[in-house]
Design a protein around this motif. Structure first.
Motif, PDB file in Angstrom:
ATOM      1  N   VAL A 566     -88.118 -21.523  73.751  1.00  0.00           N
ATOM      2  CA  VAL A 566     -88.078 -20.535  75.159  1.00  0.00           C
ATOM      3  C   VAL A 566     -86.834 -20.980  75.702  1.00  0.00           C
ATOM      4  CG1 VAL A 566     -89.094 -20.132  77.065  1.00  0.00           C
ATOM      5  CG2 VAL A 566     -90.424 -20.721  75.124  1.00  0.00           C
ATOM      6  N   GLU A 567     -86.021 -19.948  75.881  1.00  0.00           N
ATOM      7  CA  GLU A 567     -84.652 -20.167  76.591  1.00  0.00           C
ATOM      8  C   GLU A 567     -84.849 -19.966  78.284  1.00  0.00           C
ATOM      9  OE1 GLU A 567     -82.017 -17.362  75.307  1.00  0.00           O
ATOM     10  OE2 GLU A 567     -81.454 -18.541  73.460  1.00  0.00           O
ATOM     11  N   ALA A 568     -84.587 -20.743  79.008  1.00  0.00           N
ATOM     12  CA  ALA A 568     -84.448 -20.747  80.701  1.00  0.00           C
ATOM     13  C   ALA A 568     -83.158 -21.471  80.995  1.00  0.00           C
ATOM     14  CB  ALA A 568     -85.530 -21.649  81.185  1.00  0.00           C
ATOM     15  N   ASN A 569     -83.121 -22.335  81.920  1.00  0.00           N
ATOM     16  CA  ASN A 569     -82.058 -22.901  82.299  1.00  0.00           C
ATOM     17  C   ASN A 569     -81.505 -23.877  81.088  1.00  0.00           C
ATOM     18  OD1 ASN A 569     -81.512 -22.121  84.721  1.00  0.00           O
ATOM     19  ND2 ASN A 569     -82.857 -23.700  85.711  1.00  0.00           N
ATOM     20  N   THR A 570     -82.432 -24.378  80.373  1.00  0.00           N
ATOM     21  CA  THR A 570     -82.197 -25.175  78.987  1.00  0.00           C
ATOM     22  C   THR A 570     -83.131 -24.326  78.053  1.00  0.00           C
ATOM     23  OG1 THR A 570     -83.930 -26.607  79.476  1.00  0.00           O
ATOM     24  CG2 THR A 570     -81.761 -27.169  80.272  1.00  0.00           C
ATOM     25  N   VAL A 571     -82.863 -24.828  76.865  1.00  0.00           N
ATOM     26  CA  VAL A 571     -83.624 -24.350  75.778  1.00  0.00           C
ATOM     27  C   VAL A 571     -84.665 -25.619  75.257  1.00  0.00           C
ATOM     28  CG1 VAL A 571     -83.653 -23.994  73.118  1.00  0.00           C
ATOM     29  CG2 VAL A 571     -81.723 -23.174  74.403  1.00  0.00           C
ATOM     30  N   THR A 572     -85.961 -24.931  75.613  1.00  0.00           N
ATOM     31  CA  THR A 572     -87.119 -26.057  75.521  1.00  0.00           C
ATOM     32  C   THR A 572     -88.024 -25.383  74.585  1.00  0.00           C
ATOM     33  OG1 THR A 572     -88.462 -24.620  77.074  1.00  0.00           O
ATOM     34  CG2 THR A 572     -87.135 -26.331  78.066  1.00  0.00           C
ATOM     35  N   PRO A 573     -88.876 -26.468  73.844  1.00  0.00           N
ATOM     36  CA  PRO A 573     -89.899 -26.166  72.940  1.00  0.00           C
ATOM     37  C   PRO A 573     -90.922 -25.248  73.459  1.00  0.00           C
ATOM     38  CG  PRO A 573     -89.467 -28.525  72.846  1.00  0.00           C
ATOM     39  CD  PRO A 573     -88.894 -27.855  74.060  1.00  0.00           C
ATOM     40  N   ARG A 574     -91.503 -24.367  72.818  1.00  0.00           N
ATOM     41  CA  ARG A 574     -92.684 -23.658  73.472  1.00  0.00           C
ATOM     42  C   ARG A 574     -93.937 -24.767  73.713  1.00  0.00           C
ATOM     43  NH1 ARG A 574     -92.709 -18.097  73.555  1.00  0.00           N
ATOM     44  NH2 ARG A 574     -91.011 -17.135  72.377  1.00  0.00           N
ATOM     45  N   ARG A 575     -94.079 -25.700  72.941  1.00  0.00           N
ATOM     46  CA  ARG A 575     -95.112 -26.632  72.835  1.00  0.00           C
ATOM     47  C   ARG A 575     -94.675 -27.954  72.551  1.00  0.00           C
ATOM     48  NH1 ARG A 575     -99.445 -23.866  68.951  1.00  0.00           N
ATOM     49  NH2 ARG A 575     -98.258 -24.084  67.017  1.00  0.00           N
ATOM     50  N   VAL A 576     -95.443 -29.019  72.947  1.00  0.00           N
ATOM     51  CA  VAL A 576     -95.207 -30.362  72.512  1.00  0.00           C
ATOM     52  C   VAL A 576     -96.350 -30.886  72.202  1.00  0.00           C
ATOM     53  CG1 VAL A 576     -93.926 -32.385  72.848  1.00  0.00           C
ATOM     54  CG2 VAL A 576     -93.043 -30.549  74.191  1.00  0.00           C
ATOM     55  N   PRO A 577     -97.153 -30.579  71.086  1.00  0.00           N
ATOM     56  CA  PRO A 577     -98.304 -31.370  70.555  1.00  0.00           C
ATOM     57  C   PRO A 577     -98.265 -32.575  69.860  1.00  0.00           C
ATOM     58  CG  PRO A 577     -97.832 -29.732  69.229  1.00  0.00           C
ATOM     59  CD  PRO A 577     -96.532 -29.746  70.152  1.00  0.00           C
ATOM     60  N   VAL A 578     -98.959 -33.459  70.450  1.00  0.00           N
ATOM     61  CA  VAL A 578     -98.947 -34.961  69.956  1.00  0.00           C
ATOM     62  C   VAL A 578    -100.384 -35.089  69.393  1.00  0.00           C
ATOM     63  CG1 VAL A 578     -96.840 -35.455  71.156  1.00  0.00           C
ATOM     64  CG2 VAL A 578     -99.144 -36.164  71.999  1.00  0.00           C
ATOM     65  N   ARG A 579    -100.379 -36.217  68.437  1.00  0.00           N
ATOM     66  CA  ARG A 579    -101.631 -36.999  68.017  1.00  0.00           C
ATOM     67  C   ARG A 579    -101.470 -38.284  68.113  1.00  0.00           C
ATOM     68  NH1 ARG A 579    -105.466 -34.739  64.304  1.00  0.00           N
ATOM     69  NH2 ARG A 579    -103.703 -33.611  63.168  1.00  0.00           N
ATOM     70  N   LEU A 580    -101.877 -38.968  69.307  1.00  0.00           N
ATOM     71  CA  LEU A 580    -101.591 -40.307  69.487  1.00  0.00           C
ATOM     72  C   LEU A 580    -102.508 -41.381  69.089  1.00  0.00           C
ATOM     73  CD1 LEU A 580    -100.322 -39.770  73.134  1.00  0.00           C
ATOM     74  CD2 LEU A 580     -98.836 -39.723  71.185  1.00  0.00           C
ATOM     75  N   ARG A 581    -101.823 -42.428  68.609  1.00  0.00           N
ATOM     76  CA  ARG A 581    -102.743 -43.572  68.145  1.00  0.00           C
ATOM     77  C   ARG A 581    -102.296 -44.441  68.988  1.00  0.00           C
ATOM     78  NH1 ARG A 581    -103.980 -44.687  62.058  1.00  0.00           N
ATOM     79  NH2 ARG A 581    -101.616 -45.355  62.165  1.00  0.00           N
ATOM     80  N   PRO A 582    -102.852 -45.177  69.965  1.00  0.00           N
ATOM     81  CA  PRO A 582    -102.566 -46.478  70.683  1.00  0.00           C
ATOM     82  C   PRO A 582    -102.269 -47.585  69.947  1.00  0.00           C
ATOM     83  CG  PRO A 582    -104.491 -45.450  71.819  1.00  0.00           C
ATOM     84  CD  PRO A 582    -104.311 -44.682  70.381  1.00  0.00           C
ATOM     85  N   LEU A 583    -101.189 -48.273  70.365  1.00  0.00           N
ATOM     86  CA  LEU A 583    -100.573 -49.578  69.549  1.00  0.00           C
ATOM     87  C   LEU A 583    -100.953 -50.609  70.660  1.00  0.00           C
ATOM     88  CD1 LEU A 583     -97.414 -48.143  68.077  1.00  0.00           C
ATOM     89  CD2 LEU A 583     -99.790 -48.648  66.663  1.00  0.00           C
TER      90      LEU A 583
END
Length: 585
Positions: A566-583
């Motif tokens: 997505v373009e605004a002041n910067t080019v950003t991702p539309r989303r940031v999905p993560v699947r997290l496993r705590p270490l």
């Protein structure tokens, strides 16, 4: 009655003259789209069609260069205005930024777009005495002392708060992916306000508190479906700052340009309220810093804990050495602190968003960063703690730094750079009159690049059809600058691959970070390059190190790659999905 035909004729002639005046005023000789030159809005209709198809607008400028087969073209987007001159040649861009300060300055459009919400700052000024005075006010905020003693520890502290939030979210998600883009905005906001003003926003803490008392989450049936985790209300300053940070896009999207942004910030209730709140907080922080350090005899009795205090303390000490009365807080200091808030928030949040997406996609890169961190900080491993701010600041982490460079290259946060000519000059063999805006769009790799680590057979940027630039067309400074920038070797290096190693020479015993490995200018360059570059790099380094130390970002399905932008002041991702496993540890 006889006068009516005359009046109508006069109106017709006036309308015709007005129409002709509104048509694009093309510069002689520079390639352009023929049909656009006969339209009131020039190339804008084609640009809008391109944006509808690609979801991006600014990369249309690169596309126009490729369509016309020329590294320099002219593009018209508004009636009654000069066309933009688009230069799609990395060598010429470097020359403009680094060598031709007498010919080019910050673009008028860029300055005016930000002047509504961020007045009295260097971003809104031409390079001159006032600009140099403002820069001197805050130059120490890029010093090793400030980065080591204030920015680093604050970023580290806020990173640990983010880890607390994500551990609770990961527990609630039960192995399912969840979007963390808003969390990155929150932690960046927390960091930048604390670092610059000493103001605690508590954006991340507010979500930790809310999640602790929130009801059970309804989980989707599929473990590959993104779970919507509940979010609590946010502090007023967070929402206000987000509105102001995006206000410059109003100018870019309106046919009235910067005037639209000026009116919006003063008239729209939400924006106007946000503008007043920002001003009040910045003014109070500058005043409090002055009150803390204004007594010369006691200036060394206190410790600076923010940029506002750091700047005032240094000014008082300097005045003491020079035997003069120190200068108190001014609208210029307030303007610089405010624009640093906006710049730091936008670039760091966007770059972190891309960074996490690339970590999820490139599991081998993520694993290598984690392995190097644990090998580099064995004491932290033994003590079951994260590396300290001092350890992360003082220790060479070449591969992590190379990863950051590759994230910036591939994402191209700033899709284009612009400068305005301040004298009549020449570019690639063409005469460019004073007052012309020159735009250099950034080519970036296609974000649909395969996940495979195998090099592709591509021999360069796809669809590129630009005619080569003859050396005779360049200025003497452009020819001289050639040896200082390495062009990417398209015959042996696939630019579509995500590969941090491209910034690290492979010779045995010669491991170092090569920032000139190829031409990407995310932070600009020259006199008007990004002032806060060092803070942005340090914040990314600490945040990424803490995240990779605490979590494994597990693989995601292809449809959740997060590479759409997505373009605004910067080019950003539309989303940031993560699947997290705590270490552990």
């Amino acid at each position: 009655m006889a006068t009516l035909p005359l009046v109508l004729s006069g109106l017709l002639v006036a309308g015709l003259l007005l129409y002709r005046a509104a048509l694009p005023r093309l510069l002689p000789g520079i390639p352009h789209d023929a049909k656009s030159s006969r339209r009131l809005f020039g190339d804008l209709p084609d640009g809008l069609q391109y944006a509808a198809r690609t979801k991006e607008f600014l990369s249309f400028l690169s596309w126009r260069c490729e369509q016309l087969g020329s590294p320099i073209v002219q593009v018209s987007l508004r009636p009654f205005q000069k066309p933009l001159v688009v230069v799609s040649d990395s060598r010429e861009t470097f020359d403009i930024l680094h060598r031709r300060g007498r010919d080019f300055d910050q673009s008028d459009g860029f300055r005016l777009n930000f002047s509504a919400a961020w007045p009295n700052s260097t971003v809104t000024m031409r390079t001159g005495e006032q600009w140099r005075y403002n820069r001197r006010l805050v130059v120490e905020t890029m010093s090793p002392a400030f980065l080591r003693d204030i920015d680093g520890p604050t970023t580290h502290k806020m990173s640990l708060e983010l880890m607390k939030l994500w551990r609770r979210k990961a527990e609630r998600a039960q192995g399912r992916p969840f979007d963390v883009q808003s969390d990155l905005n929150k932690v960046t906001n927390d960091v930048i306000w604390q670092v610059l003003l000493g103001t605690e926003v508590r954006a991340v803490k507010s979500q930790i508190e809310y999640l602790s008392s929130a009801e059970k989450v309804d989980l989707p049936a599929s473990v590959d479906e993104v779970v919507a985790l509940p979010e609590g209300s946010l502090p007023e300053v967070f929402n206000a700052f987000g509105l102001l940070a995006e206000s410059s896009t109003i100018a870019r999207k309106s046919v009235f340009g910067s005037w639209a942004a000026q009116v919006a910030v003063r008239v729209y209730p939400e924006l106007s309220r946000a503008w007043r709140l920002k001003n009040a907080i910045v003014k109070r922080s500058a005043r409090d810093a002055w009150n803390k350090f204004k007594d010369i005899d006691l200036v060394d009795k206190h410790q600076a804990t923010s940029a506002a205090e750091f700047v005032v303390q240094r000014e008082v000490k300097q005045a003491q050495k020079e035997g003069r009365k120190p200068e108190g807080p001014s609208k210029w200091l307030e303007g610089e602190l405010a624009i640093m808030l906006a710049a730091g928030y936008d670039t760091t949040a966007s770059s972190m968003s891309w960074g996490l997406n690339y970590l999820s996609i490139h599991q081998d890169v993520q694993a290598k960063i984690r392995r190097i961190l644990r090998e580099t900080f064995p004491k932290a491993v033994a003590e079951s703690r994260e590396p300290s701010p001092a350890e992360l600041y003082n220790t060479a982490l070449l591969y992590l730094d190379a990863f950051i460079e590759e994230v910036l290259r591939c994402s191209q946060l700033i899709p284009s750079l612009s400068r305005t000519t301040i004298t009549n000059t020449r570019l690639l063999g063409y005469d460019i009159p004073i007052g012309t805006t020159v735009v250099s769009p950034h080519h970036r790799p296609k974000r649909t690049a395969p996940r495979s680590e195998k090099p592709s057979t591509s021999k360069g940027p796809p669809d590129t059809k630009l005619a080569p630039v003859k050396d005779s067309a360049r200025t003497s400074s452009g020819e001289e600058f050639q040896p200082q920038v390495n062009e990417w070797d398209d015959t042996s290096d696939d630019l579509q691959n995500f590969r941090p190693e491209r910034y690290m020479p492979s010779k045995e015993g010669d491991e170092h970070l090569d920032l000139m490995a190829g031409p990407h200018v995310t932070f600009g360059g020259g006199t008007r390059g990004c002032f806060g570059k060092k803070i942005a790099y340090l914040n990314m380094r600490i945040l990424l190190a803490i995240i990779v130390w605490n979590f494994e970002l597990l693989p995601l399905p292809d449809e959740l790659s997060g590479l759409e932008s997505v373009e605004a002041n910067t080019v950003t991702p539309r989303r940031v999905p993560v699947r997290l496993r705590p270490l552990a540890g």
